[in-house]
Design a protein around this motif. Structure first.
Motif, PDB file in Angstrom:
ATOM      1  N   VAL A 174       5.705 -32.160 -13.074  1.00  0.00           N
ATOM      2  CA  VAL A 174       4.771 -32.791 -12.141  1.00  0.00           C
ATOM      3  C   VAL A 174       3.839 -33.742 -12.889  1.00  0.00           C
ATOM      4  CG1 VAL A 174       2.835 -32.353 -10.577  1.00  0.00           C
ATOM      5  CG2 VAL A 174       4.889 -30.930 -10.455  1.00  0.00           C
ATOM      6  N   ALA A 175       3.396 -33.351 -14.074  1.00  0.00           N
ATOM      7  CA  ALA A 175       2.528 -34.237 -14.865  1.00  0.00           C
ATOM      8  C   ALA A 175       3.261 -35.513 -15.254  1.00  0.00           C
ATOM      9  CB  ALA A 175       2.035 -33.499 -16.112  1.00  0.00           C
ATOM     10  N   GLU A 176       4.545 -35.411 -15.558  1.00  0.00           N
ATOM     11  CA  GLU A 176       5.325 -36.614 -15.865  1.00  0.00           C
ATOM     12  C   GLU A 176       5.441 -37.530 -14.658  1.00  0.00           C
ATOM     13  OE1 GLU A 176       9.088 -35.612 -17.468  1.00  0.00           O
ATOM     14  OE2 GLU A 176       8.284 -34.705 -19.306  1.00  0.00           O
ATOM     15  N   GLU A 177       5.551 -36.949 -13.475  1.00  0.00           N
ATOM     16  CA  GLU A 177       5.620 -37.782 -12.271  1.00  0.00           C
ATOM     17  C   GLU A 177       4.320 -38.556 -12.061  1.00  0.00           C
ATOM     18  OE1 GLU A 177       8.246 -38.305 -10.835  1.00  0.00           O
ATOM     19  OE2 GLU A 177       9.569 -36.611 -11.233  1.00  0.00           O
ATOM     20  N   PHE A 178       3.182 -37.928 -12.347  1.00  0.00           N
ATOM     21  CA  PHE A 178       1.906 -38.632 -12.224  1.00  0.00           C
ATOM     22  C   PHE A 178       1.822 -39.810 -13.192  1.00  0.00           C
ATOM     23  CE2 PHE A 178       0.182 -34.757 -10.122  1.00  0.00           C
ATOM     24  CZ  PHE A 178      -0.416 -35.390  -9.036  1.00  0.00           C
ATOM     25  N   ALA A 179       2.584 -39.744 -14.290  1.00  0.00           N
ATOM     26  CA  ALA A 179       2.542 -40.818 -15.285  1.00  0.00           C
ATOM     27  C   ALA A 179       3.412 -42.005 -14.901  1.00  0.00           C
ATOM     28  CB  ALA A 179       2.997 -40.281 -16.647  1.00  0.00           C
ATOM     29  N   GLY A 180       4.275 -41.835 -13.895  1.00  0.00           N
ATOM     30  CA  GLY A 180       5.177 -42.912 -13.515  1.00  0.00           C
ATOM     31  C   GLY A 180       4.869 -43.460 -12.138  1.00  0.00           C
ATOM     32  N   ALA A 181       5.927 -44.010 -11.529  1.00  0.00           N
ATOM     33  CA  ALA A 181       5.803 -44.559 -10.183  1.00  0.00           C
ATOM     34  C   ALA A 181       6.904 -43.960  -9.307  1.00  0.00           C
ATOM     35  CB  ALA A 181       5.902 -46.079 -10.215  1.00  0.00           C
ATOM     36  N   PRO A 182       6.854 -42.662  -9.059  1.00  0.00           N
ATOM     37  CA  PRO A 182       7.927 -42.007  -8.307  1.00  0.00           C
ATOM     38  C   PRO A 182       7.930 -42.425  -6.840  1.00  0.00           C
ATOM     39  CG  PRO A 182       6.108 -40.486  -8.611  1.00  0.00           C
ATOM     40  CD  PRO A 182       5.773 -41.717  -9.395  1.00  0.00           C
ATOM     41  N   THR A 183       9.107 -42.419  -6.253  1.00  0.00           N
ATOM     42  CA  THR A 183       9.208 -42.662  -4.823  1.00  0.00           C
ATOM     43  C   THR A 183       8.707 -41.429  -4.066  1.00  0.00           C
ATOM     44  OG1 THR A 183      11.459 -41.781  -4.742  1.00  0.00           O
ATOM     45  CG2 THR A 183      11.203 -44.143  -5.190  1.00  0.00           C
ATOM     46  N   VAL A 184       8.480 -41.615  -2.789  1.00  0.00           N
ATOM     47  CA  VAL A 184       8.036 -40.496  -1.970  1.00  0.00           C
ATOM     48  C   VAL A 184       9.099 -39.393  -1.951  1.00  0.00           C
ATOM     49  CG1 VAL A 184       7.359 -39.784   0.358  1.00  0.00           C
ATOM     50  CG2 VAL A 184       6.590 -41.986  -0.552  1.00  0.00           C
ATOM     51  N   ALA A 260       2.868 -46.286  -2.785  1.00  0.00           N
ATOM     52  CA  ALA A 260       4.029 -47.046  -2.292  1.00  0.00           C
ATOM     53  C   ALA A 260       4.825 -47.675  -3.429  1.00  0.00           C
ATOM     54  CB  ALA A 260       3.585 -48.118  -1.297  1.00  0.00           C
ATOM     55  N   GLY A 261       5.239 -46.860  -4.401  1.00  0.00           N
ATOM     56  CA  GLY A 261       6.095 -47.348  -5.479  1.00  0.00           C
ATOM     57  C   GLY A 261       5.353 -47.875  -6.681  1.00  0.00           C
ATOM     58  N   GLU A 262       4.041 -47.939  -6.642  1.00  0.00           N
ATOM     59  CA  GLU A 262       3.267 -48.398  -7.787  1.00  0.00           C
ATOM     60  C   GLU A 262       2.976 -47.221  -8.730  1.00  0.00           C
ATOM     61  OE1 GLU A 262      -0.243 -50.189  -6.323  1.00  0.00           O
ATOM     62  OE2 GLU A 262       0.789 -51.802  -5.252  1.00  0.00           O
ATOM     63  N   GLU A 263       2.513 -47.549  -9.922  1.00  0.00           N
ATOM     64  CA  GLU A 263       2.164 -46.514 -10.895  1.00  0.00           C
ATOM     65  C   GLU A 263       1.042 -45.647 -10.330  1.00  0.00           C
ATOM     66  OE1 GLU A 263       1.919 -46.659 -15.656  1.00  0.00           O
ATOM     67  OE2 GLU A 263       0.245 -47.658 -14.649  1.00  0.00           O
ATOM     68  N   LEU A 264       1.214 -44.323 -10.415  1.00  0.00           N
ATOM     69  CA  LEU A 264       0.246 -43.429  -9.792  1.00  0.00           C
ATOM     70  C   LEU A 264      -1.076 -43.402 -10.536  1.00  0.00           C
ATOM     71  CD1 LEU A 264       2.422 -40.337  -8.743  1.00  0.00           C
ATOM     72  CD2 LEU A 264       1.992 -42.491  -7.527  1.00  0.00           C
ATOM     73  N   LEU A 265      -1.029 -43.339 -11.864  1.00  0.00           N
ATOM     74  CA  LEU A 265      -2.245 -43.240 -12.671  1.00  0.00           C
ATOM     75  C   LEU A 265      -2.144 -44.188 -13.853  1.00  0.00           C
ATOM     76  CD1 LEU A 265      -2.744 -39.348 -12.815  1.00  0.00           C
ATOM     77  CD2 LEU A 265      -4.009 -40.966 -11.376  1.00  0.00           C
ATOM     78  N   PRO A 266      -3.272 -44.744 -14.290  1.00  0.00           N
ATOM     79  CA  PRO A 266      -3.249 -45.552 -15.514  1.00  0.00           C
ATOM     80  C   PRO A 266      -2.801 -44.707 -16.709  1.00  0.00           C
ATOM     81  CG  PRO A 266      -5.286 -45.887 -14.292  1.00  0.00           C
ATOM     82  CD  PRO A 266      -4.594 -44.742 -13.646  1.00  0.00           C
ATOM     83  N   ARG A 267      -2.275 -45.352 -17.726  1.00  0.00           N
ATOM     84  CA  ARG A 267      -1.700 -44.622 -18.853  1.00  0.00           C
ATOM     85  C   ARG A 267      -2.698 -43.682 -19.530  1.00  0.00           C
ATOM     86  NH1 ARG A 267       2.628 -44.312 -21.882  1.00  0.00           N
ATOM     87  NH2 ARG A 267       2.480 -43.932 -24.127  1.00  0.00           N
ATOM     88  N   PRO A 268      -3.937 -44.096 -19.844  1.00  0.00           N
ATOM     89  CA  PRO A 268      -4.858 -43.136 -20.488  1.00  0.00           C
ATOM     90  C   PRO A 268      -5.069 -41.879 -19.647  1.00  0.00           C
ATOM     91  CG  PRO A 268      -5.725 -45.369 -20.651  1.00  0.00           C
ATOM     92  CD  PRO A 268      -4.578 -45.423 -19.693  1.00  0.00           C
TER      93      PRO A 268
END
Length: 394
Positions: A174-184, A260-268
């Motif tokens: 789940v933490a890895e998903e927050f680092a990317g831009a997962p689809t719904v 909507a497909g964008e990065e969920l969280l900034p990298r830091p």
């Protein structure tokens, strides 16, 4: 082979086979029937995986088997076996089973009656079947009382450890998903995985009930109550954490919908969250080790390791909170989701805290002590009333 010896199903199969065979050998000597199959049938129904389940269920099982045997004998003498007599015997067995108070073993009255009805076609006397039933029941009960079943604490401990490791893997994923831009859809798949933890908890609960029963009335076990409470409260804590993880994946899904497909969280922020997730996942495993570790020295070492994992996780959580606060100030529309993430992390860390576990253990011990004292008081009161009633009649 060592793994099979720790498998309750395999051990129960071996023990049931041995008890049924032994009861058949005894019945061959005591019964006039050439093929006394009712004795091993009854032994199979009576032999349980733990001493506690044997003592608490054997009488009801014996009662249900004897009633079924008697019903089958009556039908075999009166009408024999046909499709309509089979329907009648099933109906009669289920109705009579309610009246003889065999509780959850009502279906076994009908099962025993049907099975015995087939073999009683060659019976010369009904009482031989009753004798075989009693032989099987006695052999089955003595088998578990003299050859005490294993204690299934290790098996339950392995189940708790497996559950904690699955929760750790899900936390990291789940933490890895927050680092990317997962689809719904991808975020919803994580939510589905979290919901499946309910099934895992149910499996562990079944293994734990077997372990709890194996500790009751077992002469090889000391401090059985404490073992049961430690395991049960440990599973309760992991179950609460599983619910929190499900809420966390719900937060992930909601954020994925808004991004909507964008990065969920900034990298830091995502890196800080991943670090927090890693230490929290380690705390899951350390907690499982603490709950399932026998011996005070090993338990103290496991508690020290858990405390260290929690301190590191809290420090990482504080860094993540500062970054999320700054992000929420820039994006006030998402502050509820960011706050929910922190609240879910806090809830998990609080549940895993050793001091919280200590309070739970003391509360459970106090509750069991009060219940035991209340049962003893009721028994003494009932005994006193009977003595007074007997004195008045005398």
């Amino acid at each position: 082979m060592a793994r099979l010896r720790r498998d309750p199903f395999f051990v129960q199969a071996v023990r049931s086979t041995a008890a049924a065979t032994l009861s058949y050998v005894v019945a061959l000597r005591l019964s006039s029937e050439p093929v006394p199959l009712t004795a091993p049938l009854t032994a199979l129904l009576v032999v349980q995986v733990t001493v506690y389940s044997t003592l608490t269920t054997s009488l009801r099982r014996v009662n249900s088997v004897v009633v079924g045997v008697l019903i089958a004998i009556a039908f075999s003498v009166l009408v024999g076996l046909s499709w309509w007599s089979l329907a009648l015997i099933i109906l009669a067995s289920l109705v009579v089973g309610r009246f003889v108070k065999v509780e959850e073993f009502v279906p076994e009255v009908a099962i025993s009656a049907m099975l015995v009805l087939g073999v009683t076609q060659v019976a010369d006397t009904a009482w031989d079947r009753v004798l075989e039933t009693l032989i099987g029941a006695v052999v089955g009960m003595l088998f578990n009382l003299l050859l005490v079943p294993p204690v299934w604490v290790d098996t339950a401990g392995e189940s708790i450890d497996d559950l904690a490791r699955r929760m750790r893997r899900l936390t990291l994923d789940v933490a890895e998903e927050f680092a990317g831009a997962p689809t719904v859809e991808r975020a919803a798949a994580r939510l589905y995985e979290a919901r499946q933890l309910d099934d895992d908890v149910a499996d562990v609960d079944a293994a734990l009930r077997t372990a709890e029963d194996s500790l009751r009335f077992n002469p090889r076990v000391k401090e059985g109550l404490l073992h049961r409470i430690v395991l049960r409260t440990g599973l309760d804590t992991l179950e609460i954490c599983a619910v929190v993880l499900r809420v966390l994946t719900r937060t992930l899904t909601d954020l994925a919908k808004q991004r909507a497909g964008e990065e969920l969280l900034p990298r830091p922020v995502s890196l800080a969250l991943q670090e927090t997730a890693r230490h929290t996942g380690d705390a899951f495993v350390s907690y499982a080790v603490l709950v399932t570790t026998p011996g005070s020295a090993a338990a103290e070492e496991a508690e020290t390791r858990l405390a260290g994992d929690l301190r590191t996780a809290r420090a990482s959580r504080d860094r993540t909170a500062g970054l999320l606060l700054a992000l929420a100030l820039r994006e006030p529309g998402h502050w509820q989701l960011y706050g929910a993430m922190l609240a879910e992390i806090d809830r998990v860390l609080d549940e895993l805290a050793p001091e919280h576990r200590g309070r739970r253990l003391m509360e459970e011990l106090d509750r069991h002590t009060r219940e035991r004292r209340e049962r003893r008081r009721r028994l003494v009161t009932r005994y006193g009333r009977r003595r007074r009633a007997g004195a008045e009649r005398g």
